[in-house]
Motif scaffolding. Structure first.
Motif, PDB file in Angstrom:
ATOM      1  N   GLY A  64       0.821  -1.209   0.000  1.00  0.00           N
ATOM      2  CA  GLY A  64       0.000   0.000   0.000  1.00  0.00           C
ATOM      3  C   GLY A  64       0.847   1.247   0.000  1.00  0.00           C
ATOM      4  O   GLY A  64       1.964   1.270  -0.521  1.00  0.00           O
ATOM      5  N   GLY A  65       0.322   2.298   0.646  1.00  0.00           N
ATOM      6  CA  GLY A  65       1.023   3.575   0.684  1.00  0.00           C
ATOM      7  C   GLY A  65       2.173   3.573   1.677  1.00  0.00           C
ATOM      8  O   GLY A  65       2.594   2.527   2.191  1.00  0.00           O
ATOM      9  N   GLU A  66       2.653   4.779   1.968  1.00  0.00           N
ATOM     10  CA  GLU A  66       3.797   4.923   2.859  1.00  0.00           C
ATOM     11  C   GLU A  66       3.417   4.583   4.301  1.00  0.00           C
ATOM     12  O   GLU A  66       2.239   4.625   4.680  1.00  0.00           O
ATOM     13  CB  GLU A  66       4.330   6.351   2.788  1.00  0.00           C
ATOM     14  CG  GLU A  66       4.919   6.723   1.436  1.00  0.00           C
ATOM     15  CD  GLU A  66       5.488   8.137   1.437  1.00  0.00           C
ATOM     16  OE1 GLU A  66       5.349   8.822   2.475  1.00  0.00           O
ATOM     17  OE2 GLU A  66       6.048   8.548   0.404  1.00  0.00           O
ATOM     18  N   GLY A  67       4.432   4.260   5.087  1.00  0.00           N
ATOM     19  CA  GLY A  67       4.232   4.029   6.510  1.00  0.00           C
ATOM     20  C   GLY A  67       3.744   2.631   6.846  1.00  0.00           C
ATOM     21  O   GLY A  67       3.631   1.756   5.985  1.00  0.00           O
ATOM     22  N   MET A  68       3.415   2.444   8.119  1.00  0.00           N
ATOM     23  CA  MET A  68       3.086   1.121   8.622  1.00  0.00           C
ATOM     24  C   MET A  68       1.812   0.548   8.017  1.00  0.00           C
ATOM     25  O   MET A  68       1.642  -0.668   7.928  1.00  0.00           O
ATOM     26  CB  MET A  68       2.973   1.152  10.158  1.00  0.00           C
ATOM     27  CG  MET A  68       1.800   1.963  10.687  1.00  0.00           C
ATOM     28  SD  MET A  68       1.690   1.923  12.502  1.00  0.00           S
ATOM     29  CE  MET A  68       3.140   2.872  12.964  1.00  0.00           C
ATOM     30  N   ASN A  69       0.893   1.404   7.590  1.00  0.00           N
ATOM     31  CA  ASN A  69      -0.385   0.921   7.079  1.00  0.00           C
ATOM     32  C   ASN A  69      -0.329   0.442   5.632  1.00  0.00           C
ATOM     33  O   ASN A  69      -1.352   0.063   5.058  1.00  0.00           O
ATOM     34  CB  ASN A  69      -1.453   2.008   7.221  1.00  0.00           C
ATOM     35  CG  ASN A  69      -1.766   2.292   8.677  1.00  0.00           C
ATOM     36  OD1 ASN A  69      -1.773   1.386   9.504  1.00  0.00           O
ATOM     37  ND2 ASN A  69      -2.008   3.566   8.997  1.00  0.00           N
ATOM     38  N   GLY A  70       0.885   0.436   5.075  1.00  0.00           N
ATOM     39  CA  GLY A  70       1.034  -0.090   3.719  1.00  0.00           C
ATOM     40  C   GLY A  70       1.870  -1.355   3.668  1.00  0.00           C
ATOM     41  O   GLY A  70       2.264  -1.815   2.587  1.00  0.00           O
ATOM     42  N   VAL A  71       2.127  -1.948   4.847  1.00  0.00           N
ATOM     43  CA  VAL A  71       2.996  -3.136   4.939  1.00  0.00           C
ATOM     44  C   VAL A  71       2.155  -4.401   5.024  1.00  0.00           C
ATOM     45  O   VAL A  71       1.169  -4.464   5.765  1.00  0.00           O
ATOM     46  CB  VAL A  71       3.932  -3.030   6.163  1.00  0.00           C
ATOM     47  CG1 VAL A  71       4.722  -4.328   6.355  1.00  0.00           C
ATOM     48  CG2 VAL A  71       4.877  -1.844   6.013  1.00  0.00           C
ATOM     49  N   SER A  72       2.555  -5.415   4.263  1.00  0.00           N
ATOM     50  CA  SER A  72       1.941  -6.744   4.338  1.00  0.00           C
ATOM     51  C   SER A  72       3.050  -7.789   4.522  1.00  0.00           C
ATOM     52  O   SER A  72       4.236  -7.493   4.363  1.00  0.00           O
ATOM     53  CB  SER A  72       1.153  -7.063   3.066  1.00  0.00           C
ATOM     54  OG  SER A  72       0.094  -6.158   2.875  1.00  0.00           O
ATOM     55  N   VAL A  73       2.662  -9.015   4.852  1.00  0.00           N
ATOM     56  CA  VAL A  73       3.614 -10.112   4.992  1.00  0.00           C
ATOM     57  C   VAL A  73       3.222 -11.224   4.030  1.00  0.00           C
ATOM     58  O   VAL A  73       2.068 -11.668   4.008  1.00  0.00           O
ATOM     59  CB  VAL A  73       3.650 -10.653   6.440  1.00  0.00           C
ATOM     60  CG1 VAL A  73       4.606 -11.843   6.539  1.00  0.00           C
ATOM     61  CG2 VAL A  73       4.085  -9.545   7.401  1.00  0.00           C
ATOM     62  N   LEU A  74       4.174 -11.678   3.218  1.00  0.00           N
ATOM     63  CA  LEU A  74       3.954 -12.752   2.252  1.00  0.00           C
ATOM     64  C   LEU A  74       4.876 -13.927   2.541  1.00  0.00           C
ATOM     65  O   LEU A  74       6.026 -13.735   2.981  1.00  0.00           O
ATOM     66  CB  LEU A  74       4.230 -12.266   0.820  1.00  0.00           C
ATOM     67  CG  LEU A  74       3.329 -11.187   0.230  1.00  0.00           C
ATOM     68  CD1 LEU A  74       3.825 -10.825  -1.173  1.00  0.00           C
ATOM     69  CD2 LEU A  74       1.881 -11.664   0.167  1.00  0.00           C
TER      70      LEU A  74
END
Length: 555
Positions: free
Chosen positions: A333-343
């Motif tokens: 997603g966008g910048e910062g923590m709210n754009g992080v995912s784990v694959l």
């Protein structure tokens, strides 16, 4: 019973074709070993038929004895005290503690749920003495002191793991460290013994494996069992060995088993738990370490919405060079923590390249630089929810940091224990090192820091066992971060002081100072990864103030 010989018996074996020596009242036949001796035949022939203890300990440590004892020892001197007779009972028992919490997994929670206690922990009896009983060289509950945290299953596991470590690992640690890899069969034996299944910071995952720890029923498995495995492995005095066995697995596996889709865990979990396949955690990047929220490794959805296409780099990834799977933090997603995912990225998908990094310490840990180039990852491999991976990463940090804490404090004990043993043998200025007040002061400072830190660690592990993961993340994250810093500074202090006590012997690889030299190199691998000391200490205060404000703090 071992054969007994007089010194005269040994003295009669003093030729190159019939060569015996004595080391610490044990007798060794080195006739056929002369060609293998790294120092050459002449050194052995000079001590043929004699007590070579002084010469042996000048160049070697006890791992050499452990490695060759079964092969070369033929008996002991008749002056050596006989080992104590075994108890008359067929199955000797430790002193019993009342039954404590029997832990059972809550359905689908991944959290250990304590059951009602049957007796107060305060009424428990201490367990029998275990180990060499050098004060502070083992935790106090090994040395007849009371503890509310342990029961008979912990005692049994401690002995099971220690015997395996003494027999299979200790004699080979230096060789594996120099080779920069622990053999695959040792990792697979971790799986066969059920140890890998017990290292996930959760209930024992019986639904995904038939591997079992021999001496602990799965329904009784708790965080202290996991701690004992890590602690006993760390007695080897090699961060590389410990990380080579549980480094990548212990931090890459938990997110998959706790937050991965059931079908994904069912597909790859059994091979991970058995040791047939390997996994690692890929978060750190060349420009993003502790600052997880600003990572740049990118994952974009394909046009058909069936895959993420991953591009980016990861650095300092433990075990990555050998791993089949990468639990990877990516930007969806966008910048910062709210754009992080784990694959969960699979090497077999293609586009994954790895190269081993040469680092200061933990040589046999497989530290790796990883490059992802247009890697196709099925959307089913998403761990947790899209753009909510930061929570997965943060939850995992508590488990990672507690592992680092356990290792650091045992390594500090190893430095202390090696120093105590050496100080009782080494003589300077007409007396033993231990008889010099300045040496005793060094040992005292080492011991006080180790014991203070270890007792805090036990309390935090107990809290983790009682709280669910969300409560533990909120309430304990700061304290665990603080103890991580405390344990790494304790480890560094003890490694430094041990090095001073050993002098030149801790400056060269191998020999009596081998563990101290190796651990001194490993210090930075603990002070920086998992969150540097400076960031941990700042986090600990910020987190504590924030949580206690919610709890009703009055200023």
């Amino acid at each position: 019973m071992s054969k007994r010989f007089s010194t005269a018996d040994v003295a009669s074996h003093k030729t190159a074709s019939d060569l015996w020596i004595i080391v610490d009242e044990d007798v060794y036949d080195l006739t056929n070993f002369q060609e293998e001796h790294p120092g050459g035949k002449k050194i052995l022939q000079r001590v043929a038929g004699k007590d070579a203890s002084k010469q042996f300990w000048k160049y070697h440590n006890d791992s050499i004895l452990k490695k060759y004892q079964k092969q070369l020892q033929v008996g002991s001197l008749d002056s050596k005290a006989a080992p104590p007779a075994p108890p008359a009972t067929a199955a000797p028992e430790q002193k019993k503690a009342p039954k404590k919490d029997v832990v059972k997994p809550e359905a689908n929670s991944g959290v250990i749920a304590p059951q009602p206690t049957e007796a107060a922990a305060e009424d428990s009896e201490p367990f029998d003495a275990y180990g060499d009983l050098i004060p502070y060289a083992d935790p106090s509950w090994y040395q007849t002191y009371h503890s509310p945290y342990y029961n008979d299953t912990h005692v049994a596991l401690r002995d099971e793991v220690r015997q395996w470590v003494e027999e299979k690992l200790m004699p080979n640690v230096t060789e594996w460290d120099e080779a920069k890899k622990v053999p695959d069969e040792i990792f697979q034996e971790m799986g066969e013994r059920g140890y890998l299944a017990g290292m996930l910071g959760m209930h024992f995952p019986t639904e995904y494996t038939d591997k079992r720890v021999q001496c602990v029923p799965t329904e009784k498995w708790d965080h202290f069992h996991e701690m004992i495995i890590t602690d006993e492995l760390s007695r080897t005095g090699s961060g590389g060995l410990v990380w080579g066995l549980i480094g990548g697995y212990g931090i890459g596996g938990p997110p998959l088993f706790k937050f991965g889709k059931k079908e994904l865990v069912q597909r790859i979990g059994p091979d991970l738990l058995s040791g047939k396949k390997r996994i690692c955690l890929a978060i750190t990047e060349p420009d993003a370490g502790s600052d997880v929220a600003n990572l740049t490794c990118e994952a974009k959805l394909s046009e058909d919405g069936k895959h993420y296409i991953v591009n980016g780099e990861k650095k300092w990834i433990t075990n990555g060079i050998w791993s089949d799977y990468f639990t990877t933090a990516v930007r969806t997603g966008g910048e910062g923590m709210n754009g992080v995912s784990v694959l969960l990225i699979e090497r077999s998908a293609g586009g994954v390249s790895t190269r081993k990094m040469d680092c200061q310490g933990v040589w046999s840990s497989g530290t790796t630089y990883v490059t992802f180039e247009d890697v196709k990852v099925p959307v089913e491999n998403l761990i947790g929810k899209e753009n909510q991976g930061f929570k997965v990463v943060m939850t995992n940090f508590n488990h990672e940091r507690i592992g680092i804490i356990i290792q650091c404090l045992r390594f500090a004990r190893v430095c202390y224990e090696e120093s105590v043993k050496y100080a009782h043998k080494r003589r300077t200025f007409g007396k033993r090192l231990i008889d010099h007040p300045v040496i005793r002061l060094k040992l005292a400072h080492m011991a006080r820091q180790i014991e203070a830190s270890y007792n805090w660690m036990e309390n935090l592990i107990y809290q983790c066992q009682k709280m669910d993961e969300m409560e533990a993340m909120l309430k304990l994250g700061g304290a665990i971060a603080s103890l991580k810093a405390q344990s790494t500074t304790t480890f560094e202090f003890c490694a430094r002081e041990a090095s001073q006590i050993f002098g030149g012997l801790s400056y060269s690889r191998g020999g009596q100072g081998a563990k101290v030299e190796r651990l001194y190199r490993d210090v930075r691998a603990y002070a920086i990864p998992g969150g540097s000391e400076e960031i941990m200490l700042d986090l600990s205060i910020r987190q504590a103030l924030r949580v206690h404000k919610v709890l009703g703090m009055k200023l």
